[in-house]
Design a protein around this motif. Structure first.
Motif, PDB file in Angstrom:
ATOM      1  N   TRP A   1       0.985  -1.079  -0.042  1.00  0.00           N
ATOM      2  CA  TRP A   1      -0.006   0.033   0.109  1.00  0.00           C
ATOM      3  C   TRP A   1       0.891   1.417   0.028  1.00  0.00           C
TER       4      TRP A   1
ATOM      5  N   ARG B   1      -2.269  -5.872  16.381  1.00  0.00           N
ATOM      6  CA  ARG B   1      -1.865  -4.559  16.263  1.00  0.00           C
ATOM      7  C   ARG B   1      -0.790  -4.288  17.574  1.00  0.00           C
TER       8      ARG B   1
ATOM      9  N   ARG C   1      -5.305  -7.006  10.299  1.00  0.00           N
ATOM     10  CA  ARG C   1      -6.402  -7.928   9.635  1.00  0.00           C
ATOM     11  C   ARG C   1      -6.119  -7.988   8.376  1.00  0.00           C
ATOM     12  N   ALA C   2      -5.910  -6.824   7.518  1.00  0.00           N
ATOM     13  CA  ALA C   2      -5.633  -6.773   6.092  1.00  0.00           C
ATOM     14  C   ALA C   2      -4.396  -7.635   5.783  1.00  0.00           C
ATOM     15  N   LEU C   3      -3.288  -7.309   6.494  1.00  0.00           N
ATOM     16  CA  LEU C   3      -2.082  -7.903   6.270  1.00  0.00           C
ATOM     17  C   LEU C   3      -2.095  -9.513   6.609  1.00  0.00           C
ATOM     18  N   ASN C   4      -2.996 -10.026   7.364  1.00  0.00           N
ATOM     19  CA  ASN C   4      -3.205 -11.409   7.653  1.00  0.00           C
ATOM     20  C   ASN C   4      -3.783 -11.939   6.604  1.00  0.00           C
ATOM     21  N   LYS C   5      -4.896 -11.095   5.865  1.00  0.00           N
ATOM     22  CA  LYS C   5      -5.427 -11.665   4.672  1.00  0.00           C
ATOM     23  C   LYS C   5      -4.608 -11.658   3.542  1.00  0.00           C
ATOM     24  N   LEU C   6      -3.561 -10.865   3.366  1.00  0.00           N
ATOM     25  CA  LEU C   6      -2.946 -10.889   2.394  1.00  0.00           C
ATOM     26  C   LEU C   6      -1.770 -12.038   2.767  1.00  0.00           C
TER      27      LEU C   6
ATOM     28  N   ALA D   1      -5.025   2.764   9.848  1.00  0.00           N
ATOM     29  CA  ALA D   1      -5.566   2.926   8.783  1.00  0.00           C
ATOM     30  C   ALA D   1      -5.991   4.374   7.937  1.00  0.00           C
TER      31      ALA D   1
ATOM     32  N   LEU E   1      -7.522  -2.959  11.667  1.00  0.00           N
ATOM     33  CA  LEU E   1      -7.762  -2.894  10.327  1.00  0.00           C
ATOM     34  C   LEU E   1      -6.547  -3.233   9.697  1.00  0.00           C
ATOM     35  N   PRO E   2      -5.194  -2.437   9.415  1.00  0.00           N
ATOM     36  CA  PRO E   2      -4.217  -2.857   8.878  1.00  0.00           C
ATOM     37  C   PRO E   2      -3.713  -4.464   9.360  1.00  0.00           C
TER      38      PRO E   2
END
Length: 201
Positions: free
Chosen positions: A13, A90, A78-83, A47, A75-76
């Protein structure tokens, strides 16, 4: 204890993250300060900061040029885990702030608080003196100043040679100040902690 080159970095990002725990962050900073390093730069990214950094080139540069970037919100994380990145969760900047104060207390280190209002700073200093009596608060300055005053403020901070300069300001103001002055004034570690002054006060 991790050396600089061993720190994992996630680039995504248009910003970066270092998935370290609070204890690891404190340990790395302590090592670098013992080595006599100046201008150590810590940044917490949430985020909102990620969104701002897409348009604000100076903010993006400040993040990318930080020595350690903690993942400041869920939020970031979780998003990093999904990636597919291994992120345990956090690492809130207020918690890192308190952990660094605890370390400073155990090693009689000097801190400077820059940001928020004078009233908040007075309350913050009182809380710190009670909770961390061995922390040497060498100065405070509110976060309301003109562009013409900025250099004088930086010089005043440099004169007292703090081990830590904590900036209780919003993004991108705190990041831009650090990016501008971290190689020009006599400070061990710079850390923008946002609303952590108000929370602790």
């Amino acid at each position: 204890m991790k050396e600089r080159l061993d720190i994992e970095t996630i680039n995504v990002w248009n910003v970066k993250f270092n998935p370290l725990t609070i204890d690891e962050i404190v340990s790395v900073v302590a090592l670098w300060l013992k080595e006599g390093r100046k201008g150590i730069h810590l940044t917490g990214v949430n985020a909102d900061t990620v969104v701002l950094a897409q348009e604000d080139v100076v903010l993006r540069d400040a993040i990318m040029n930080s020595d350690i970037v903690n993942i400041d919100s869920f939020l970031p994380a979780r998003a990093l885990n999904k990636l597919g990145y291994k992120v345990t969760g956090r690492v809130p900047s207020p918690d890192v702030f308190e952990a660094l104060l605890q370390y400073a207390d155990s090693h009689n280190q000097k801190v400077y608080f820059f940001g928020a209002t004078n009233e908040t700073l007075q309350k913050l200093v009182h809380v710190v003196q009670v909770k961390f009596p061995n922390v040497n608060v060498v100065g405070t300055r509110n976060g309301y100043y003109s562009e013409q005053e900025e250099q004088d403020i930086a010089n005043e901070i440099s004169e007292v040679i703090p081990d830590y300069l904590f900036l209780g300001m919003p993004s991108p103001k705190k990041e831009k100040f650090i990016l501008k002055y971290k190689k020009r004034i006599n400070v061990g570690c710079f850390y923008g902690v946002g609303g952590a002054f108000d929370a602790m006060a």
